[in-house]
Design an enzyme around this catalytic site. Structure first.
Site, short mmCIF file in Angstrom:
data_model
loop_
_atom_site.label_atom_id
_atom_site.label_comp_id
_atom_site.label_asym_id
_atom_site.label_seq_id
_atom_site.Cartn_x
_atom_site.Cartn_y
_atom_site.Cartn_z
N HIS A 32 4.04 1.23 2.28
CA HIS A 32 5.22 0.51 1.77
C HIS A 32 5.93 1.34 0.70
O HIS A 32 7.16 1.44 0.68
CB HIS A 32 4.79 -0.82 1.15
CG HIS A 32 4.23 -1.81 2.12
ND1 HIS A 32 2.90 -2.21 2.09
CD2 HIS A 32 4.79 -2.48 3.15
CE1 HIS A 32 2.70 -3.09 3.05
NE2 HIS A 32 3.81 -3.27 3.71
N HIS A 61 0.88 -1.18 0.00
CA HIS A 61 0.00 0.00 0.00
C HIS A 61 0.92 1.23 0.00
O HIS A 61 2.16 1.08 -0.04
CB HIS A 61 -0.94 -0.02 1.21
CG HIS A 61 -0.25 -0.29 2.52
ND1 HIS A 61 0.67 0.58 3.06
CD2 HIS A 61 -0.31 -1.35 3.38
CE1 HIS A 61 1.12 0.10 4.21
NE2 HIS A 61 0.56 -1.08 4.42
P1 AMP Z 1 4.64 -5.11 6.74
O1 AMP Z 1 4.60 -5.52 5.30
O2 AMP Z 1 3.31 -4.82 7.32
O3 AMP Z 1 5.50 -6.03 7.57
O4 AMP Z 1 5.39 -3.72 6.77
C1 AMP Z 1 6.62 -3.53 6.14
C2 AMP Z 1 7.17 -2.20 6.57
O5 AMP Z 1 6.23 -1.17 6.18
C3 AMP Z 1 7.36 -2.07 8.07
O6 AMP Z 1 8.57 -1.38 8.33
C4 AMP Z 1 6.17 -1.27 8.50
O7 AMP Z 1 6.38 -0.52 9.67
C5 AMP Z 1 5.96 -0.37 7.31
N1 AMP Z 1 4.59 0.14 7.25
C6 AMP Z 1 3.45 -0.57 7.39
N2 AMP Z 1 2.37 0.24 7.33
C7 AMP Z 1 2.85 1.49 7.14
C8 AMP Z 1 2.24 2.79 7.00
N3 AMP Z 1 0.91 2.95 7.04
N4 AMP Z 1 3.05 3.85 6.82
C9 AMP Z 1 4.41 3.70 6.79
N5 AMP Z 1 5.04 2.52 6.91
C10 AMP Z 1 4.27 1.44 7.08
#
Ligand code: AMP
Length: 286
Positions: A37, A34
């Site tokens: 990311h 999204h």
């Molecule tokens: P995930 O795929 O959920 O493990 O997230 C991958 C990375 O994206 C992690 O470092 C999360 O903290 C970051 N992340 C997830 N959601 C958001 C968001 N809404 N805004 C910024 N970074 C995000």
């Protein structure tokens, strides 16, 4: 953009980049991309010559098998989004390559993992996170790793691990990207029932109300948190936790006099959401 599945292939790219003196950035993810990311990919793109995004739904950090089973996956869409964001390498390894059957080493980071998410999800969750991030850092050997403030405790854990284990990487923590109504973007948002999606906007309204109270000069943290709790209650949201803690030590804050993390976790049907804001006392009131 190259799609890479094995560590030897990744190593070749990394070795070549390092020979050229290129600066390597890594963005670890679990896919289902999204705008949050994408913002991390762009942050890496802005300061690095080679941007590697890892896409690995890490089974060891899921404390609920049902959560792992329904975690959204769409590699083709993710690959297109990563390409559009200027990513050079999408590294999507298989589970058996990351975790050979006889894997016998894990990483445990103390101090910042016991409370909040650690307490709610159990010690295996953060052990899974720290072990996989340690492995990904060793695989990709980046100069910079970019992670999101959305997962505040995870970001602190990575900072602590890198410091404690003398890992030669700079940790960049990027701000949380939100939907227009304030809901933090999350891969799990697509799993929300429509009425839960509407209600979930109350999370950020509550966090923002605490921030506003502190901004207006409230120093009694319980009083500030009561403003947020009232908003959660009005939206029929029962938090798993809603807490104000020191943004570095994660110790509870009674009087607002330093950088404070206000953190929320709660369930919307079967979907568990987390969010947070960091509030810092302003100069005028110091
Ligand atoms: P995930 O795929 O959920 O493990 O997230 C991958 C990375 O994206 C992690 O470092 C999360 O903290 C970051 N992340 C997830 N959601 C958001 C968001 N809404 N805004 C910024 N970074 C995000």
């Amino acid at each position: 953009m190259k799609l890479i599945r094995t560590v030897p292939e990744l190593r070749e790219i990394v070795a070549d980049a390092r020979r050229r003196g290129a600066r390597i950035g890594l963005v670890p993810t679990m896919g289902a991309f999204h705008a949050g990311h994408v913002s991390l990919m762009q942050a890496a793109r802005a300061t690095c010559d080679v941007v590697i995004v890892s896409l690995f739904v890490n089974p060891t950090q899921f404390n609920e098998p049902a959560d792992l089973a329904r975690y959204p996956r769409d590699e083709a869409r993710d690959a297109a989004m990563a390409r559009d964001a200027g990513v050079d390498v999408l590294f999507a390894p298989a589970v058996q390559d990351v975790y050979p059957a006889d894997l016998s080493t894990t990483v445990d980071v103390g101090g910042v993992t016991e409370s909040l998410e650690g307490e709610a999800r159990g010690p295996a969750h953060f052990r899974g996170v720290s072990t996989v991030v340690c492995k990904l850092l060793n695989m990709a050997q980046p100069h910079v790793v970019v992670v999101g403030q959305k997962d505040a405790q995870q970001a602190l854990l990575i900072r602590r691990m890198v410091r404690d284990l003398d890992m030669p990487v700079t940790v960049v923590i990027a701000p949380t990207v939100r939907e227009p109504d304030g809901l933090a973007m999350s891969s799990r948002n697509v799993l929300l029932a429509p009425e839960d999606r509407t209600r979930a906007a109350g999370i950020f309204r509550a966090l923002d109300a605490v921030r506003a109270a502190l901004g207006q000069g409230e120093r009694d943290m319980a009083a500030a948190m009561a403003r947020g709790t009232a908003i959660l209650r009005a939206a029929a949201i029962t938090p798993e936790y809603f807490a104000a803690v020191n943004a570095q030590s994660l110790q509870p804050v009674v009087t607002f006099d330093g950088e404070t993390l206000v953190a929320f976790a709660g369930r919307f049907g079967a979907v568990r959401l987390i969010d947070n804001v960091i509030v810092t006392p302003t100069e005028q009131r110091a």
